[in-house]
Write a protein that holds these residues in place. Structure first.
Motif, PDB file in Angstrom:
ATOM      1  N   GLN A  38       0.790  -1.364  -0.109  1.00  0.00           N
ATOM      2  CA  GLN A  38      -0.081   0.036   0.108  1.00  0.00           C
ATOM      3  C   GLN A  38       0.803   1.309  -0.050  1.00  0.00           C
ATOM      4  O   GLN A  38       0.643   2.103  -0.841  1.00  0.00           O
ATOM      5  N   GLU A  39       1.876   1.359   0.652  1.00  0.00           N
ATOM      6  CA  GLU A  39       2.947   2.230   1.003  1.00  0.00           C
ATOM      7  C   GLU A  39       3.621   2.614  -0.498  1.00  0.00           C
ATOM      8  O   GLU A  39       3.626   3.792  -0.922  1.00  0.00           O
ATOM      9  N   ILE A  40       4.047   1.600  -1.181  1.00  0.00           N
ATOM     10  CA  ILE A  40       4.628   1.754  -2.414  1.00  0.00           C
ATOM     11  C   ILE A  40       3.715   2.294  -3.598  1.00  0.00           C
ATOM     12  O   ILE A  40       4.092   3.147  -4.344  1.00  0.00           O
ATOM     13  N   LYS A  45       2.233   6.866  -7.224  1.00  0.00           N
ATOM     14  CA  LYS A  45       0.792   7.423  -7.457  1.00  0.00           C
ATOM     15  C   LYS A  45      -0.034   6.517  -8.251  1.00  0.00           C
ATOM     16  O   LYS A  45      -0.869   6.764  -9.207  1.00  0.00           O
ATOM     17  N   GLY A  46      -0.094   5.143  -8.000  1.00  0.00           N
ATOM     18  CA  GLY A  46      -0.782   4.201  -8.435  1.00  0.00           C
ATOM     19  C   GLY A  46      -0.301   3.763  -9.906  1.00  0.00           C
ATOM     20  O   GLY A  46      -1.102   2.866 -10.642  1.00  0.00           O
ATOM     21  N   TRP A  47       1.026   4.150 -10.476  1.00  0.00           N
ATOM     22  CA  TRP A  47       1.349   3.727 -11.749  1.00  0.00           C
ATOM     23  C   TRP A  47       2.026   2.351 -11.724  1.00  0.00           C
ATOM     24  O   TRP A  47       2.417   1.744 -12.511  1.00  0.00           O
ATOM     25  N   TYR A  48       2.571   1.796 -10.304  1.00  0.00           N
ATOM     26  CA  TYR A  48       3.382   0.698 -10.325  1.00  0.00           C
ATOM     27  C   TYR A  48       2.281  -0.607 -10.113  1.00  0.00           C
ATOM     28  O   TYR A  48       1.383  -0.639  -9.220  1.00  0.00           O
ATOM     29  N   GLY A  49       2.759  -1.681 -10.824  1.00  0.00           N
ATOM     30  CA  GLY A  49       2.081  -2.851 -10.550  1.00  0.00           C
ATOM     31  C   GLY A  49       2.723  -3.835 -10.015  1.00  0.00           C
ATOM     32  O   GLY A  49       3.756  -3.336  -9.289  1.00  0.00           O
TER      33      GLY A  49
END
Length: 259
Positions: A38-40, A45-49
């Motif tokens: 959740q932290e990462i 900003k929600g761009w990492y899968g």
């Protein structure tokens, strides 16, 4: 409680034993991992899968399988921007509505302005996301019309189509091929196509190959313009997109089409 245990066919002693049972080692690990994920996810900003989050965790000294990260992300309803995971699950569960697809993976034609393909791409900036709608001519491989907005509404694709139409003045029965996004199959865009005597062609649900030309275009624009560009405000991004499409892509770039 007695009634609930009877309904579920379990003993009260067994239920109270369950309440006192300590969580397993894996359950405790998952609790910690969820917080880290959740932290990462928020930091980027929600761009990492799941793939990139797994790599970040490894750099932090946490070795974990990517599949486990993906499973935990789905449990927390975290999906990277642009991810097609929910789209794939929807396709498996929902029956497709048969829609006309005259293009049918035939990616060539004998003249300009007979077939356009369209799609939407999401461009990240430091101050939010911009949405770029593009129509590309199948024959010349050049951008016929494009439009940008902070919101993904049917007006985004309508503006892109009208820009191209006013610039190119295509003949009647121009084929417009897109995916089954609501902006394209909705009544407003379909009414515009009908007004200008254009024909709607729609990819089969979940079949990326039906619109392979747009996939190729967006792969190029991501590599040449978006990745590593550090785009800031919306206005700067609009200028960069204009320069790329109008001053480079449509005028200088050698296209894969021989025409």
């Amino acid at each position: 409680m007695k009634k609930a245990c009877k309904t579920l066919s379990i003993s009260r002693s067994g239920y109270y034993e369950y309440l006192q049972r300590k969580p397993s080692k894996r359950a405790l690990e998952n609790e910690v991992l969820r917080a880290k994920i959740q932290e990462i996810f928020k930091e980027h900003k929600g761009w990492y899968g799941s793939l990139r989050i797994t790599k970040v965790l490894e750099k932090k000294g946490i070795k974990i399988n990517r599949k486990r990260v993906g499973k935990l992300m789905r449990q927390m309803n975290l999906y990277a921007k642009g991810s097609r995971y929910r789209h794939k699950r929807y396709n498996k569960k929902s029956p497709s509505i048969e829609r006309p697809n005259p293009l049918n993976q035939v990616f060539h034609t004998d003249g300009r302005n007979k077939m356009w393909v369209g799609d939407i791409i999401y461009i990240p900036t430091q101050k939010g996301t911009l949405n770029l709608a593009v129509f590309v001519d199948m024959y010349s491989r050049k951008v016929s019309g494009w439009s940008m907005s902070t919101r993904v509404k049917d007006s985004l694709v309508i503006d892109a189509f009208l820009q191209g139409y006013k610039k190119e003045h295509p003949p009647t029965e121009l084929i417009i091929h897109t995916d089954q996004g609501s902006q394209y199959i909705g009544s407003n865009f379909q009414a515009i196509l009908k007004k200008y005597d254009a024909i709607s062609s729609v990819s089969r649900k979940g079949n990326l190959y039906d619109n392979a030309l747009m996939a190729s275009f967006y792969k190029t624009i991501k590599r040449k313009l978006i990745h590593g560009a550090k785009l800031t405000a919306s206005e700067q991004t609009r200028k960069e997109v204009f320069k790329y499409i109008e001053l480079y892509y449509n005028t200088k770039k050698m296209h894969s089409s021989p025409h």
